[in-house]
Design an enzyme around this catalytic site. Structure first.
Site, PDB file in Angstrom:
ATOM      1  N   GLY A  93     -18.737  -1.236   0.027  1.00 51.68           N
ATOM      2  CA  GLY A  93     -18.945  -1.201  -1.411  1.00 51.68           C
ATOM      3  C   GLY A  93     -17.715  -0.912  -2.236  1.00 51.68           C
ATOM      4  N   GLY A  94     -16.619  -0.498  -1.600  1.00 54.51           N
ATOM      5  CA  GLY A  94     -15.388  -0.249  -2.351  1.00 54.51           C
ATOM      6  C   GLY A  94     -15.361   1.132  -2.972  1.00 54.51           C
ATOM      7  N   PHE A  95     -14.900   1.192  -4.220  1.00 53.74           N
ATOM      8  CA  PHE A  95     -14.757   2.484  -4.885  1.00 53.74           C
ATOM      9  C   PHE A  95     -16.114   3.086  -5.239  1.00 53.74           C
ATOM     10  CE2 PHE A  95     -10.859   0.065  -5.988  1.00 53.74           C
ATOM     11  CZ  PHE A  95      -9.973   0.851  -5.258  1.00 53.74           C
ATOM     12  N   THR A  96     -17.167   2.270  -5.242  1.00 55.19           N
ATOM     13  CA  THR A  96     -18.528   2.757  -5.444  1.00 55.19           C
ATOM     14  C   THR A  96     -19.326   2.441  -4.187  1.00 55.19           C
ATOM     15  OG1 THR A  96     -18.378   2.278  -7.818  1.00 55.19           O
ATOM     16  CG2 THR A  96     -20.577   2.640  -6.895  1.00 55.19           C
ATOM     17  N   PRO A  97     -19.499   3.416  -3.294  1.00 54.72           N
ATOM     18  CA  PRO A  97     -20.185   3.159  -2.026  1.00 54.72           C
ATOM     19  C   PRO A  97     -21.583   2.579  -2.226  1.00 54.72           C
ATOM     20  CG  PRO A  97     -19.134   5.322  -2.005  1.00 54.72           C
ATOM     21  CD  PRO A  97     -19.039   4.807  -3.421  1.00 54.72           C
TER      22      PRO A  97
ATOM     23  N   TYR B 266       0.854  -1.187   0.000  1.00 52.75           N
ATOM     24  CA  TYR B 266       0.000   0.000   0.000  1.00 52.75           C
ATOM     25  C   TYR B 266       0.893   1.240   0.000  1.00 52.75           C
ATOM     26  CZ  TYR B 266      -3.917  -3.023   1.418  1.00 52.75           C
ATOM     27  OH  TYR B 266      -4.883  -3.998   1.486  1.00 52.75           O
TER      28      TYR B 266
END
Length: 247
Positions: A175-179, A23
Site C-alpha cells: 500500500g505504500g505510505f498508507t498501508p 535512495y
C-alpha cells in the site's frame, strides 16, 4: 539495524534486492555494499535510473542519455560492481506513469548494456504502451509498477507479461505510505492466524507466477513477517473475499 536486516535477509534465502543510488541519495547502496560485499553468487541486485533526489525530497526526472550514463556509473561505484545485474528505467513521476516515448532514454541504456556495464534491462512506473515500445527496442526482463490488493490497474499487463516470460515486480505491494486496510483483509488474516501484510503478499504471489516481491522493511521482525507471506496458501474462499477490496 539496516546492516543486520540485509544480512539476515540473505541468510534467509532472499536473492533479489531492489535499490537505487538515488535512495538516500547513495545511502542505500552504501549500506548494501557494507553489509554484503563481496556479494553471494546467487544474489541479484536490481537498481533503477531515470530520477534523482532533490533537496526538497522530490524525484525530478533525469533521463537524458548523459544523465543515465552518470547514474549507471554512480551505481557501479557505490555498489562496488563492474556490471549491474539489472537496471530499470524509471519513467513517469511521483504521481504515477505518464504517456510519452521512452525511446531516447531506453536506447541510451541499451548502449550501456552493449558496453558491458548492464546485463539486463527493465522499465519502472511505465504505461503499457511504454512497455511495448521498450520491447520493440531491446529485450526486457521485468516491469516494476505500483500494484497491490487495492490498486489493480495492471491486471491485463501482468497476464501479458506472464505469457512473455517477463517478471512483474509490484512496488508498494503493501500500500505504500498508507498501508492496506480492509475488513476483508483482516478477516482472512484472522482465519489464517497470520498478519494482514503477510496475506497481502501471499495474494500477490498467488496472483501470477511472474510476480516478484520487493516489500520494504527496516527491522528483522518485519522482514520475517514479509517472508512468512511466501509460505501462506490462500483458499478459493480467501481469494474471493479479497477480490472485494479493489471494487
Amino acid at each position: 539495524m539496516q546492516l543486520a536486516v540485509l544480512r539476515e535477509g540473505v541468510d534467509l534465502g532472499i536473492t533479489h534486492i531492489d535499490t537505487s543510488d538515488a535512495y538516500g541519495p547513495r545511502v542505500t547502496n552504501e549500506l548494501i555494499r557494507e553489509a554484503l560485499h563481496p556479494y553471494p553468487e546467487k544474489l541479484h541486485i536490481v537498481t533503477k535510473v531515470g530520477a534523482t533526489r532533490d533537496e526538497q525530497g522530490g524525484w525530478p526526472p533525469s533521463r537524458r542519455p548523459e544523465d543515465l550514463r552518470r547514474q549507471v556509473h554512480d551505481n557501479l561505484k557505490s555498489l562496488q560492481l563492474d556490471v549491474l545485474d539489472l537496471v530499470n528505467l524509471r519513467l513517469g513521476n511521483a504521481e504515477g506513469p505518464q504517456p510519452g516515448s521512452l525511446a531516447e532514454a531506453f536506447e541510451g541504456l541499451v548502449e550501456l548494456q552493449q558496453q558491458g556495464l548492464i546485463r539486463h534491462l527493465g522499465v519502472s512506473n511505465a504505461t503499457e504502451e511504454q512497455v511495448t515500445e521498450a520491447q520493440s527496442i531491446a529485450p526486457i526482463v521485468c516491469v516494476q509498477n505500483m500494484y497491490n490488493l487495492a490498486h489493480r490497474h495492471d491486471d491485463k499487463l501482468i497476464d501479458r507479461l506472464a505469457t512473455d516470460g517477463i517478471a512483474y515486480v509490484p512496488f508498494f505491494p503493501l500500500g505504500g505510505f498508507t498501508p492496506l486496510q480492509s475488513s476483508a483483509l483482516s478477516a482472512v488474516a484472522a482465519r489464517l492466524e497470520a498478519t494482514s501484510m503477510s496475506v497481502a503478499l501471499a495474494w500477490l504471489l498467488q496472483r501470477s507466477p511472474n510476480i516478484l516481491l520487493i516489500p520494504g522493511t527496516s527491522s528483522t521482525a518485519h522482514l520475517r513477517e514479509n517472508i512468512a507471506g511466501a509460505g501462506l496458501s490462500l483458499s478459493h474462499e480467501d481469494l474471493t473475499e479479497l477480490d472485494d477490496i479493489s471494487r
